[in-house]
Scaffold this active site. Structure first.
Site, mmCIF file in Angstrom:
data_model
loop_
_atom_site.group_PDB
_atom_site.id
_atom_site.type_symbol
_atom_site.label_atom_id
_atom_site.label_comp_id
_atom_site.label_asym_id
_atom_site.label_seq_id
_atom_site.Cartn_x
_atom_site.Cartn_y
_atom_site.Cartn_z
ATOM 1 C CB SER A 57 -0.909 0.005 1.232
ATOM 2 O OG SER A 57 -1.513 1.276 1.428
ATOM 3 N NE ARG A 106 -18.251 -15.786 -44.815
ATOM 4 C CZ ARG A 106 -18.374 -16.195 -46.073
ATOM 5 N NH1 ARG A 106 -18.880 -15.386 -46.989
ATOM 6 N NH2 ARG A 106 -17.999 -17.409 -46.419
#
Length: 366
Positions: free
Chosen positions: A275, A314
């Site tokens: 941290s 397609r």
């Protein structure tokens, strides 16, 4: 933030995967597409569709081919798919009479989808190896710490004491099942896509089947009885499998993050994140990342299921959606497995404390 955290210069350190990224690079994609075109020419030369010497001329000319990527980008922007511009460049590289025999009887989707198949095979082998490594690491953790008594929790409340093996098996066993499913999933995507304009190979006539068999053999892919241009269940099944794997790893990560809380202390992690404001903290970064990647793939899975809706023979829309989503899901799964293996190696399970934990256990039995 970045449009692609998997390739970002520093976010990729958390979310990316150096082993998986090359399979989705422009170099790998172009190489696989060129491999398709060379193998196609040789298959057609062997079947008498094109002159055999033309096939060898094509193979020789494309052995060291390097595309003009800027032109590919412009062509894709114009045509919606890279293949028309790629074929133009390939024919230019081949030159003279043999150029006319490049890409005979094939269509763009044959090239793009088979390129993906070729790259998915080694990519899935990496995921398989990592699954094996994570399950082995969890087995080793159970062998070492499985007899330690810990508190079970139901609905986020302390329940009853259980051996740690109970928790560890809930992490490992789904991964074993996912690995067992992978052979079927792989078989659905390691296929040759070859159908020509509308999936019928009409330009090859009675030699179509022979060309397809030769082509599949040369590329190491499974031939199928007809092109699956608009049948996307194999790709969707892979996406589902990827989400299952990351989801199971996310469950493990969530459990570990909760158990490693300072107030709980059932798990001690030997490594974690620091941290900037509180140097005493060891954040469960890997565990949290497993949760993030699980949720990420779960959200993308809906998009892959949307891509099942290929209209007619397609779909440009559904097909493009696959290109956007699937590489991210595979990379997320690879990253999750990488984090999971490292995380399991950091775990030390701690025995139940007396006092408060025993009281909680009694409350749970009452």
């Amino acid at each position: 933030m970045s449009a692609s955290p998997f390739e970002h210069p520093y976010l990729s350190g958390l979310l990316g995967d150096a082993d998986m990224a090359p399979f989705f690079s422009v170099e790998a994609d172009c190489r696989a597409m060129v491999d398709f075109e060379v193998a196609l020419a040789r298959a057609q030369g062997g079947s008498g569709v094109i002159p055999p010497d033309a096939a060898e001329t094509i193979a020789a000319a494309l052995a060291g081919f390097s595309p003009d990527v800027d032109a590919l980008a412009a062509g894709t922007g114009r045509d919606g798919v890279v293949v028309p511009e790629l074929v133009r460049q390939l024919r230019k590289a081949v030159g003279r009479d043999a150029a006319a025999f490049v890409h005979v009887g094939a269509t763009s989707q044959d090239v793009v989808d088979t390129s993906l198949s070729l790259r998915l095979k080694p990519a899935l082998a990496i995921l398989d190896a990592r699954l094996a490594a994570v399950t082995e690491a969890l087995q080793a953790l159970e062998d070492r710490d499985g007899d330690i008594e810990v508190m079970a929790h139901t609905r986020m409340q302390a329940a009853i004491p259980v051996p740690a093996s109970r928790k560890i098996r809930s992490w490992r066993d789904p991964l074993v099942r996912h690995r067992a499913r992978l052979d079927v999933v792989s078989a659905g995507v390691a296929i040759l896509h070859f159908g020509g304009a509308a999936g019928t190979l009409e330009k090859l006539g009675d030699r179509a089947s022979d060309v397809a068999q030769r082509l599949a053999s040369a590329l190491g892919l499974k031939p199928v009885d007809h092109a699956r241009h608009s049948e996307r269940d194999g790709i969707a099944e892979l996406a589902s499998w990827l989400s299952l794997v990351t989801g199971s790893l996310g469950k493990m990560g969530q459990d570990i993050a909760l158990a490693a809380q300072s107030e709980v202390g059932e798990i001690r992690l030997s490594g974690g994140g620091g941290s900037s404001a509180m140097p005493h903290k060891v954040n469960p970064v890997a565990a949290e990342t497993l949760v993030t990647l699980a949720r990420f793939n779960a959200t993308l899975l809906a998009g892959m299921h949307q891509s099942l809706v290929h209209e007619n023979e397609r779909s440009g829309a559904a097909w493009t959606l696959e290109w956007m989503i699937l590489p991210q899901m595979i990379t997320a799964c690879a990253a999750a497995l990488r984090h999971a293996q490292a995380l399991v190696g950091q775990i030390a399970i701690r025995p139940l404390k007396s006092g408060a934990d025993e009281a909680a256990a009694k409350d749970g039995r009452s």
